[in-house]
Design an enzyme around this catalytic site. Structure first.
Site, mmCIF file in Angstrom:
data_model
loop_
_atom_site.group_PDB
_atom_site.id
_atom_site.type_symbol
_atom_site.label_atom_id
_atom_site.label_comp_id
_atom_site.label_asym_id
_atom_site.label_seq_id
_atom_site.Cartn_x
_atom_site.Cartn_y
_atom_site.Cartn_z
ATOM 1 N N LYS A 173 15.848 -6.370 -8.072
ATOM 2 C CA LYS A 173 16.016 -5.792 -9.423
ATOM 3 C C LYS A 173 17.206 -6.384 -10.189
ATOM 4 O O LYS A 173 18.169 -5.670 -10.503
ATOM 5 C CB LYS A 173 16.138 -4.270 -9.329
ATOM 6 C CG LYS A 173 14.882 -3.653 -8.750
ATOM 7 C CD LYS A 173 14.894 -2.148 -8.714
ATOM 8 C CE LYS A 173 13.575 -1.628 -8.162
ATOM 9 N NZ LYS A 173 13.576 -0.238 -7.803
ATOM 10 N N ASP A 208 -3.169 -3.692 -1.600
ATOM 11 C CA ASP A 208 -3.278 -3.198 -2.988
ATOM 12 C C ASP A 208 -3.461 -4.305 -4.020
ATOM 13 O O ASP A 208 -3.495 -4.030 -5.209
ATOM 14 C CB ASP A 208 -1.985 -2.470 -3.401
ATOM 15 C CG ASP A 208 -1.707 -1.268 -2.547
ATOM 16 O OD1 ASP A 208 -2.622 -0.849 -1.831
ATOM 17 O OD2 ASP A 208 -0.587 -0.752 -2.599
#
EC number: 2.7.7.13
Length: 360
Positions: free
Chosen positions: A162, A110
């Site tokens: 995160k 991607d």
């Protein structure tokens, strides 16, 4: 040299486009996503590309056989019978990757950027350890897993998922180069390279980070596909501006296939890609859109932030916006308003879509 590209996913995030075409063959700026990567690899001296495939592999194989001839390289397909995650495919292709002792590239399918393969190889050879991962800077690191490494040497210390407190703003860019010795770490089973393999390599001092210069985007979902298109077109503007269309009615960065037909009094741009055989009738306004091969936009329609699928047809005086994506062969009737719709292939739209939704 060799490269392994992970193209085994279903491309669910890029639906409805990937319901009829495997994601690696979806055209990004008028060239299949996969070809952007393969051509850059060939330029860097790669002579054997291995595709880790599962979904719609016949279509991929057919397209890649043609490219094999054109590019003068060898392309092998490594078939997953079950999803193997991001590390398992390396174990599956082990024999293809280890018939010599050269390092090899591994890519997520991607990723779009100014591929730095030459620099990666040099950097990897300089530090001499098992692995190099490319990292890129992001504005909001709390959305991602970040990489913590030594600025001067590039040696990776750890990965933080995160982070709520700032530890780094560099993330894994989905491009790697490995020495064959690294393959002993991977077993043939579903495994995550990011979560199970990299942390151990980092702990042993065997993994280094190289920072990417220039733009980078994961174009796996429609809004990012369009953002990536804007970045790519800006890069074309800097490196090969003659590829962009200029003249009356064209604003900013616009890429137009020579076989497309554009009517009178159209305003195209900024940030538009128009594919092969596309027809835009008179008075059409298009900005920040990708219009794929064979689509037809009828007169006086207004499109912003849309992806129009192959052979789709948009009627007269239509307004489409807000990351509307039409799958292949969709018909939108005249004088409708389409706001953020995801329309599955072969559908006809006869009523306006005032709120974002999926049309099946």
């Amino acid at each position: 040299m060799k490269a392994l590209i992970l193209v085994g996913g279903y491309g669910t995030r890029l639906r409805p486009l990937t319901l009829t075409v495997p994601k690696p063959l979806v055209e990004f700026c008028n060239k299949p996503i996969l070809l952007h990567q393969v051509e850059a690899l060939v330029k860097a001296g790669v002579r054997h590309v291995i595709l880790a495939v599962s979904y719609m592999s016949e279509l991929l194989e057919r397209e890649m056989r043609a490219q094999e001839q054109r590019l003068g390289i060898k392309i092998s397909l490594s078939h997953e019978k079950e999803p193997l995650g991001t590390a398992g495919p390396l174990a599956l292709a082990r024999e293809l990757l280890t018939d010599n002792q050269e390092p090899f590239f591994v890519l997520n399918s991607d990723v779009i950027c100014d591929f730095p393969f030459d620099d990666m190889l040099k950097f990897h050879q300089q530090h001499g350890r098992e692995g190099t991962i490319v990292v890129t800077k992001v504005e909001e690191p709390s959305k991602y897993g970040v990489v913590v490494y030594e600025g001067d040497s590039g040696r990776i210390h750890r990965f933080v998922e995160k982070p709520q407190v700032f530890v780094s703003n560099k993330i894994n860019a989905g491009m790697y180069i490995f020495s064959p010795a690294m393959l002993r770490r991977i077993q043939l089973r579903p495994t995550s390279i990011e979560k199970e393999i990299f942390p151990v390599m980092a702990e042993e001092g065997q993994l280094y980070a190289m920072e990417l210069q220039g733009f980078w985007m994961d174009i796996g979902q429609p809004k990012d596909f369009l953002t990536g298109m804007c970045m790519y077109l800006q890069s074309v503007r800097q490196q090969a501006p003659e590829r962009l269309r200029a003249g009356p009615g064209f604003l900013g960065n616009v890429l137009v296939d020579p076989t497309a037909v554009i009517g009178q009094n159209c305003t195209i741009g900024p940030n538009v890609t128009i594919g092969a055989g596309v027809v835009l009738e008179d008075g059409v306004r298009v900005k920040r859109c990708t219009i794929l091969k064979g689509a037809h936009i009828r007169s006086h329609s207004w499109l912003e932030s849309c992806i129009v699928g192959w052979s789709s047809s948009v009627g007269q005086w239509v307004r489409m916006e807000n990351v509307t994506v039409l799958g292949e062969d969709v018909i939108v009737n005249d004088e409708l308003y389409i706001n953020g719709a995801n329309v599955l292939p072969h559908k006809s739209i006869t009523d306006s879509v005032p709120e974002p939704r999926i049309i099946m």
